[in-house]
Design a protein around this motif. Structure first.
Motif, mmCIF file in Angstrom:
data_model
loop_
_atom_site.group_PDB
_atom_site.id
_atom_site.type_symbol
_atom_site.label_atom_id
_atom_site.label_comp_id
_atom_site.label_asym_id
_atom_site.label_seq_id
_atom_site.Cartn_x
_atom_site.Cartn_y
_atom_site.Cartn_z
ATOM 1 N N LYS A 261 3.497 0.554 4.592
ATOM 2 C CA LYS A 261 3.454 1.982 4.283
ATOM 3 C C LYS A 261 4.035 2.232 2.899
ATOM 4 O O LYS A 261 4.902 1.473 2.434
ATOM 5 C CB LYS A 261 4.263 2.774 5.316
ATOM 6 C CG LYS A 261 3.859 2.518 6.757
ATOM 7 C CD LYS A 261 4.698 3.325 7.722
ATOM 8 C CE LYS A 261 6.180 2.945 7.660
ATOM 9 N NZ LYS A 261 6.448 1.554 8.052
ATOM 10 N N PRO A 262 3.572 3.279 2.216
ATOM 11 C CA PRO A 262 4.206 3.660 0.947
ATOM 12 C C PRO A 262 5.706 3.863 1.157
ATOM 13 O O PRO A 262 6.129 4.449 2.156
ATOM 14 C CB PRO A 262 3.513 4.981 0.587
ATOM 15 C CG PRO A 262 2.174 4.887 1.251
ATOM 16 C CD PRO A 262 2.423 4.148 2.539
ATOM 17 N N GLU B 5 9.002 -0.937 -5.062
ATOM 18 C CA GLU B 5 8.634 0.013 -4.002
ATOM 19 C C GLU B 5 7.135 0.240 -4.032
ATOM 20 O O GLU B 5 6.558 0.569 -5.064
ATOM 21 C CB GLU B 5 9.382 1.331 -4.184
ATOM 22 C CG GLU B 5 9.133 2.321 -3.049
ATOM 23 C CD GLU B 5 10.017 3.547 -3.135
ATOM 24 O OE1 GLU B 5 9.490 4.671 -3.008
ATOM 25 O OE2 GLU B 5 11.245 3.372 -3.333
ATOM 26 N N ASN C 5 3.446 1.876 -3.346
ATOM 27 C CA ASN C 5 2.780 3.163 -3.186
ATOM 28 C C ASN C 5 1.314 2.901 -2.844
ATOM 29 O O ASN C 5 0.883 1.752 -2.739
ATOM 30 C CB ASN C 5 2.919 4.017 -4.458
ATOM 31 C CG ASN C 5 2.440 3.272 -5.706
ATOM 32 O OD1 ASN C 5 1.486 2.491 -5.642
ATOM 33 N ND2 ASN C 5 3.095 3.509 -6.841
ATOM 34 N N GLU C 6 0.533 3.959 -2.671
ATOM 35 C CA GLU C 6 -0.866 3.792 -2.272
ATOM 36 C C GLU C 6 -1.645 2.952 -3.282
ATOM 37 O O GLU C 6 -2.478 2.118 -2.919
ATOM 38 C CB GLU C 6 -1.530 5.168 -2.109
ATOM 39 C CG GLU C 6 -1.037 5.967 -0.913
ATOM 40 C CD GLU C 6 -1.596 5.437 0.411
ATOM 41 O OE1 GLU C 6 -2.386 4.477 0.377
ATOM 42 O OE2 GLU C 6 -1.222 5.972 1.465
#
Length: 360
Positions: A10-11, A33, A35-36
């Motif tokens: 998941k983001p 981290e 992200n999409e």
């Protein structure tokens, strides 16, 4: 950390182990981290799982058999060398990679140094790479697996070096095959199959010209697709007609190909690949060689998520060299779907009534 299928990421999740490009450099580093955009890009590159940070498993750290720096140097050397053989117009009439033997002797020496520091002989290859990097990372993994096998068989230093150089360069004949065949997703035509099957002889013809590469190392290229029952190619050799180095490299090649995602299929789990190898015993490979090989493979690598017969979801926290099918596991979800108030471990080698149902 925990190994997770990309579809479950998941983001906001953070990368716990680096992801590598085809030349060995880092594509996404530890702590990034997601992200999409990152997740979609990883999917396009053919990456189907990755390691993420997880508060319930912060103390579970899968230790690769080989340091990242050793892998980066080796993969970059393989990448540079194999690419130098691709352009026939540029390379025609001159010696390509004149220091190839010396360079790969150094590369394999570093691999052996890393293996020598291991507390046990249980292999755990945890690196993640893009599908474009497959052939380079694959050659490296085959060399590591072959090195472990050479040690297990009691090879001396010279034999290990011959085996290691052969394993690093066994697929160099692929540089003479059309790149389209390497990313083929459907059935091969007879003509395509015939071209693909030229790569062992092409590789042998390249390696035998180098005075500082042993001819038996070159036979790893020539014979790695020969099979124990004579069904392989290019010469249909059987049993002891196949050099032991080539038998080892062929076995390592098959195993690592099975556990890697390919354009035409999903990766096998480690346990599925081990089952495949045992089914091939006495036909494709010598059964005793398979037994020796599988005794040194982490069937359920540390950080792998499993479903138990109890209905609990767990993460492998420790492998047991004397019971490779029965690791220690960390419970992260109970059978009723609730999270444990405090995660706890189960020693499966002591709980014989509990079985592993599947990897998640």
């Amino acid at each position: 950390m925990r190994k997770v299928q990309l579809g479950l990421v998941k983001p906001g999740d953070k990368v716990a182990k680096p992801i590598f490009q085809e030349n060995g450099n880092v594509l996404l580093g530890e702590g990034v981290e997601l992200n999409e955009r990152y997740i979609n890009r990883l999917q396009m590159l053919g990456i189907d799982f990755l390691f993420i940070e997880d508060g319930r498993t912060t103390d579970i750290i899968p230790e690769d058999s080989i340091r990242d720096e050793t892998r980066k140097q080796a993969v970059n050397t393989i990448f540079q060398t194999m690419n130098s053989f691709k352009d026939e117009v540029v390379t025609k009439g001159r010696t390509i990679a004149p220091d190839m033997g010396r360079n790969f002797r150094s590369v394999f020496g570093n691999i052996m140094q890393d293996l020598a520091t291991r507390p046990n002989m249980l292999v755990n290859l945890t690196s993640i790479h893009s599908m474009d990097a497959y052939i380079f990372q694959h050659s490296f993994n085959v060399a590591v697996l072959s090195g472990i096998m050479g040690i297990a068989k009691g090879f001396n230093r010279n034999q290990l070096e011959e085996l290691g150089i052969g394993a690093l360069l066994y697929d160099i004949g692929m540089t003479k095959v059309s790149p389209k065949l390497l990313t083929h997703t459907g059935r091969y035509s007879n003509e395509e199959l015939e071209q693909l099957r030229t790569h062992p002889k092409e590789g042998f013809d390249i390696l035998r010209k180098y005075h500082d590469i042993s001819i038996v190392s070159a036979h790893c290229a020539l014979q790695h697709h020969e099979r124990f029952n004579g069904s392989g190619y290019p010469r249909g050799l059987k049993k002891d007609e196949i050099h032991m180095y080539a038998q080892i490299v062929g076995l390592a090649d098959t195993y690592d190909a099975l556990v890697s995602p390919r354009p035409h299929r999903k990766r096998y789990t480690t346990s599925e690949a081990v089952e495949f190898l045992f089914a091939a015993g006495g036909t494709f490979f010598d059964l005793e060689l398979i037994r020796l090989f599988c005794n040194h493979i982490s069937v359920y690598p540390v950080s792998t998520t499993l479903l138990l017969s109890t209905g609990q979801e767990v993460v492998v926290s420790l492998n047991n060299e004397l019971a490779v099918h029965r690791p220690r596991v960390r419970v992260i979800k109970e059978a009723d779907g609730t999270m444990p108030k405090s995660p706890y471990d189960i020693e499966l080698k002591n709980e014989l009534h509990i079985t592993i149902v599947k990897e998640l």
